[in-house]
Design a protein around this motif. Structure first.
Motif, short mmCIF file in Angstrom:
data_model
loop_
_atom_site.label_atom_id
_atom_site.label_comp_id
_atom_site.label_asym_id
_atom_site.label_seq_id
_atom_site.Cartn_x
_atom_site.Cartn_y
_atom_site.Cartn_z
N VAL A 97 0.90 -1.17 -0.32
CA VAL A 97 -0.05 0.02 0.01
C VAL A 97 0.89 1.41 0.00
CG1 VAL A 97 -1.80 1.40 1.45
CG2 VAL A 97 -2.17 -1.19 1.15
N ALA A 98 1.97 1.19 0.88
CA ALA A 98 2.72 2.33 0.89
C ALA A 98 3.54 2.58 -0.34
CB ALA A 98 4.00 2.12 2.00
N LEU A 99 3.90 1.48 -0.99
CA LEU A 99 4.54 1.78 -2.42
C LEU A 99 3.62 2.22 -3.48
CD1 LEU A 99 6.71 -1.44 -2.85
CD2 LEU A 99 7.49 0.87 -2.47
N SER A 100 2.18 1.93 -3.30
CA SER A 100 1.33 2.17 -4.38
C SER A 100 0.86 3.76 -3.96
CB SER A 100 0.13 1.46 -4.29
OG SER A 100 0.31 -0.03 -4.38
N VAL A 143 4.91 9.29 1.90
CA VAL A 143 4.30 8.30 2.77
C VAL A 143 5.33 7.95 4.00
CG1 VAL A 143 3.83 5.83 2.95
CG2 VAL A 143 3.24 7.06 0.95
N THR A 144 4.76 8.05 5.11
CA THR A 144 5.42 7.70 6.41
C THR A 144 4.52 6.61 7.03
OG1 THR A 144 6.12 9.98 6.92
CG2 THR A 144 6.03 8.31 8.78
N LEU A 145 5.24 5.40 7.19
CA LEU A 145 4.71 4.16 7.81
C LEU A 145 5.14 4.19 9.30
CD1 LEU A 145 3.16 1.62 7.74
CD2 LEU A 145 5.29 0.47 6.70
N LYS A 168 9.53 6.81 4.14
CA LYS A 168 9.68 7.02 5.69
C LYS A 168 9.10 5.81 6.47
CE LYS A 168 10.81 12.15 5.92
NZ LYS A 168 10.54 13.35 6.41
N THR A 169 9.86 5.44 7.46
CA THR A 169 9.35 4.58 8.59
C THR A 169 9.69 5.04 9.94
OG1 THR A 169 11.42 3.03 8.48
CG2 THR A 169 9.53 2.49 6.92
N LYS A 170 8.77 4.62 10.79
CA LYS A 170 8.90 5.19 12.05
C LYS A 170 8.43 3.84 13.24
CE LYS A 170 9.60 7.66 15.95
NZ LYS A 170 10.89 8.07 16.25
N ARG A 171 9.33 3.35 13.86
CA ARG A 171 8.79 2.40 14.89
C ARG A 171 9.06 2.73 16.16
NH1 ARG A 171 11.41 -3.30 12.95
NH2 ARG A 171 13.52 -2.37 13.13
N LEU A 172 7.81 2.94 17.03
CA LEU A 172 7.76 3.40 18.14
C LEU A 172 8.43 2.13 19.33
CD1 LEU A 172 4.16 5.01 17.92
CD2 LEU A 172 6.42 6.19 17.70
N LYS A 173 9.11 2.81 19.90
CA LYS A 173 9.61 1.93 21.37
C LYS A 173 8.62 2.23 22.48
CE LYS A 173 14.55 2.09 19.73
NZ LYS A 173 16.10 2.31 20.24
N LEU A 174 8.21 1.12 22.76
CA LEU A 174 7.00 1.26 23.79
C LEU A 174 7.31 0.52 25.03
CD1 LEU A 174 3.98 0.34 21.59
CD2 LEU A 174 4.86 2.60 22.26
N PHE A 175 7.02 0.74 26.17
CA PHE A 175 7.27 0.23 27.37
C PHE A 175 6.53 -1.12 27.69
CE2 PHE A 175 6.67 -0.44 31.94
CZ PHE A 175 7.85 -0.58 32.56
N PHE A 176 5.12 -1.02 27.33
CA PHE A 176 4.56 -2.35 27.37
C PHE A 176 4.40 -3.03 26.06
CE2 PHE A 176 2.55 0.78 30.45
CZ PHE A 176 2.73 0.08 31.49
N LYS A 177 4.59 -4.39 26.23
CA LYS A 177 4.69 -5.28 24.81
C LYS A 177 3.49 -5.94 24.69
CE LYS A 177 9.25 -4.19 24.91
NZ LYS A 177 8.93 -3.25 25.84
N LYS A 178 2.57 -6.12 25.38
CA LYS A 178 1.14 -6.61 25.15
C LYS A 178 0.14 -6.22 26.00
CE LYS A 178 2.54 -11.06 27.69
NZ LYS A 178 2.71 -12.26 27.42
N GLY A 179 -1.05 -6.65 25.78
CA GLY A 179 -2.23 -6.50 26.76
C GLY A 179 -2.68 -5.17 26.55
N PRO A 180 -3.80 -4.91 27.43
CA PRO A 180 -4.39 -3.58 27.37
C PRO A 180 -3.66 -2.27 27.37
CG PRO A 180 -5.64 -5.03 28.80
CD PRO A 180 -4.40 -5.76 28.40
N LEU A 181 -2.45 -2.13 28.28
CA LEU A 181 -1.79 -1.33 28.26
C LEU A 181 -0.91 -0.81 27.23
CD1 LEU A 181 -0.32 -1.76 32.12
CD2 LEU A 181 -2.21 -0.01 31.29
N PHE A 182 -0.47 -1.98 26.39
CA PHE A 182 0.07 -1.75 25.38
C PHE A 182 -0.72 -1.08 24.33
CE2 PHE A 182 -0.05 -3.73 20.94
CZ PHE A 182 1.06 -2.87 20.37
N TYR A 183 -1.90 -1.58 24.16
CA TYR A 183 -2.83 -0.77 23.01
C TYR A 183 -3.19 0.52 23.39
CZ TYR A 183 -3.61 -5.38 21.19
OH TYR A 183 -3.45 -6.96 20.54
N LEU A 184 -3.21 0.90 24.88
CA LEU A 184 -3.45 2.30 25.41
C LEU A 184 -2.09 3.19 24.83
CD1 LEU A 184 -5.03 4.40 26.79
CD2 LEU A 184 -4.11 3.36 29.12
N GLU A 185 -0.97 2.63 25.46
CA GLU A 185 0.16 3.17 25.17
C GLU A 185 0.55 3.37 23.68
OE1 GLU A 185 5.08 3.08 26.16
OE2 GLU A 185 3.89 1.23 26.25
#
Length: 382
Positions: A21-24, A32-34, A51-68
Motif C-alpha cells: 500500500v505504501a509503495l502504491s 508516505v510515512t509508515l 519513511k518509516t518510524k517504529r515506536l519503542k513502547l514500554f508495554f509489549k502486550k495486553g491492554p496497556l500496550f494498546y493504550l500506550e
C-alpha cells in the motif's frame, strides 16, 4: 506533495500488505510515512523508499500496550503535517480516528481481518466487548474503508451500514525465480511443505506437525513467529520430529520469496474458529500461487473459492493428522494432479497480482488527493 501517515501495531518487518500500500501511494505521488512499533527482538528493516518510524513502547502486550501505542501514535500524528490518515486494523483505529477529527483530515481504514472475532478474543468476553464497543463507535462514522475479502465487507455492511470496498492481499507480479545456490534450502531430494505466516492458535499447525509422523520423503518448513511458537517447538521435540519439521523464524520480505519459490506445497489450513478464520483469505495463499506452488487449504468459503476457481491445489477434508497426511502425500506425489495444478498456476498468478488489485486503492485515494489539493488552494486564496 500530499502527505499520508499509515499506521499499524506490528514491527513492519513482515507486513507485506502495508508495504505494498505504501509503495502504491508513493507511486501516486504521495509522501508516505509508515508507523509501527519496535520490539526487543525486531529485526532491522530493509531499506525502503518511504519513511518509516517504529515506536519503542514500554508495554509489549495486553491492554496497556494498546493504550500506550494509541496515545503515542495520536501525539505522533498531531505533531506532523498530514493530508490523509490511513489506519490498519481496529487496534490502531482509535488514535487515527481522533487525529483525523482534531486535524480535520480524511481517514481511510484498512481492515485486515474481523478483529473482534479472532480466536484470541472469542473466549475473553470482557476484552472482546471493549473492542466491539470501539468498533461500534467508529465504524458507522467511516466514509472510506476497505478490507481483504467480500465476506468481511458484507459483514461490516450489514452490521454497521458502512460500505467497505475489497482489496485482496495479493502479491506483486513476479517472474519465476531463479534461486541462487547459496539460498537453496535442502541438500537432499525430499519434498518441501511450507507454512509461512503468523504462528498463532487456529492456524492448523499442530495438526500439520502431527501429520508429519506419517509422511516419508518430505519436510515441513515453518516460516514465521507468534504466540504459540514455543508450544509448537515443544510438540516437535515430544514427537521426535526434528528431522522432519524445521522452524525458520521470522524472515524479511526480501528473503521470503526465495524460500516460497522452493516449496512443493504451500499450506493455509486455518481452523474454523469463529468468523475471522471462517472468512480468512490469507496473503500466504496468494504468495504460494504467485510463485507457482500448489496449495492445500482449509474448506472455508473464501480460500476454497480461489482454489476451486483456478484449480491450483487441494481442499483439506479433515484436520485429523492421519487423514491430513494422506492428502499431503497425494498433493506431493500424485503426478497427474500436480501436472494439472502446475498447468493452471501461471494464469492464476497472472490474474491474482497487486498490479491489478491496486487499481481499487487508487480509486479510493485519487478523490481524496484532489479534495485536499482544492482545500489548500481555497485556503491560500481566501
Amino acid at each position: 506533495m500530499k502527505k499520508v501517515i499509515i499506521s499499524v501495531t506490528n514491527d513492519l518487518v513482515t507486513d507485506n500488505r502495508v508495504h505494498k500500500v505504501a509503495l502504491s501511494l508513493q507511486k501516486m505521488g504521495f509522501k508516505v510515512t509508515l508507523v509501527g512499533r519496535k520490539l526487543p527482538n525486531s529485526k532491522k528493516l530493509d531499506r525502503r523508499s518511504y519513511k518509516t518510524k517504529r515506536l519503542k513502547l514500554f508495554f509489549k502486550k495486553g491492554p496497556l500496550f494498546y493504550l500506550e501505542y494509541n496515545v503515542r501514535l495520536l501525539f505522533f500524528i498531531l505533531q506532523r503535517k498530514v493530508d490523509i490518515i490511513l489506519a490498519n486494523d481496529l487496534d490502531s483505529l482509535p488514535a487515527n480516528f481522533i487525529a483525523s477529527k482534531r486535524k480535520k483530515r480524511p481517514l481511510v481504514y484498512d481492515s485486515h481481518e474481523l478483529f473482534t472475532q479472532v480466536p484470541e478474543l472469542i473466549n475473553r468476553r470482557r476484552t472482546q466487548a471493549i473492542w466491539e464497543r470501539i468498533e461500534s463507535w467508529i465504524l458507522p462514522q467511516l466514509e472510506h474503508a476497505y478490507t481483504v475479502c467480500e465476506s468481511i465487507a458484507t459483514f461490516y455492511n450489514k452490521k454497521y451500514s458502512t460500505s467497505f470496498q475489497v482489496i485482496r492481499n495479493l502479491p506483486h507480479r513476479e517472474e519465476l525465480l531463479m534461486v541462487p545456490p547459496e539460498k537453496v534450502l535442502l541438500a537432499d531430494d525430499r519434498k518441501i511443505i511450507l507454512y509461512q505466516g503468523a504462528l498463532n492458535i487456529g492456524r492448523g499447525l499442530e495438526f500439520a506437525i502431527k501429520a508429519m509422523q506419517y509422511i516419508d520423503n518430505a519436510r515441513l518448513l515453518i516460516a514465521g513467529d507468534g504466540d504459540i511458537t514455543k508450544a509448537l517447538m515443544h510438540l516437535v521435540a515430544d514427537l521426535e520430529l526434528a528431522d522432519r519439521v524445521t522452524f525458520l523464524g521470522k524472515i524479511p520480505l526480501s528473503e521470503m520469496k526465495y524460500i516460497t519459490a522452493q516449496a512443493n506445497l504451500g499450506l493455509s489450513i486455518e481452523e474454523d474458529l469463529g468468523l475471522n478464520y471462517r472468512y480468512a483469505l490469507p496473503n500466504k495463499l496468494f504468495d504460494y500461487i504467485q510463485h507457482q506452488v500448489p496449495v492445500l487449504v482449509s474448506n472455508l468459503p473464501e480460500m476454497s473459492k480461489i482454489v476451486n476457481r483456478y484449480q491450483v491445489g487441494m481442499i483439506l477434508k479433515s484436520h485429523d493428522p492421519e487423514q491430513m497426511a494422506h492428502q499431503l502425500h497425494e498433493a506431493l506425489f500424485d503426478m497427474h494432479l500436480r501436472e494439472h495444478w502446475i498447468e493452471n498456476l501461471p494464469q492464476a498468478a497472472e490474474e491474482l497480482c497487486w498490479e491489478k488489485e491496486e487499481k481499487i486503492l487508487i480509486d479510493i485515494f485519487t478523490p481524496l488527493k484532489k479534495s485536499q489539493g482544492n482545500k489548500k488552494e481555497s485556503q491560500q486564496t481566501s
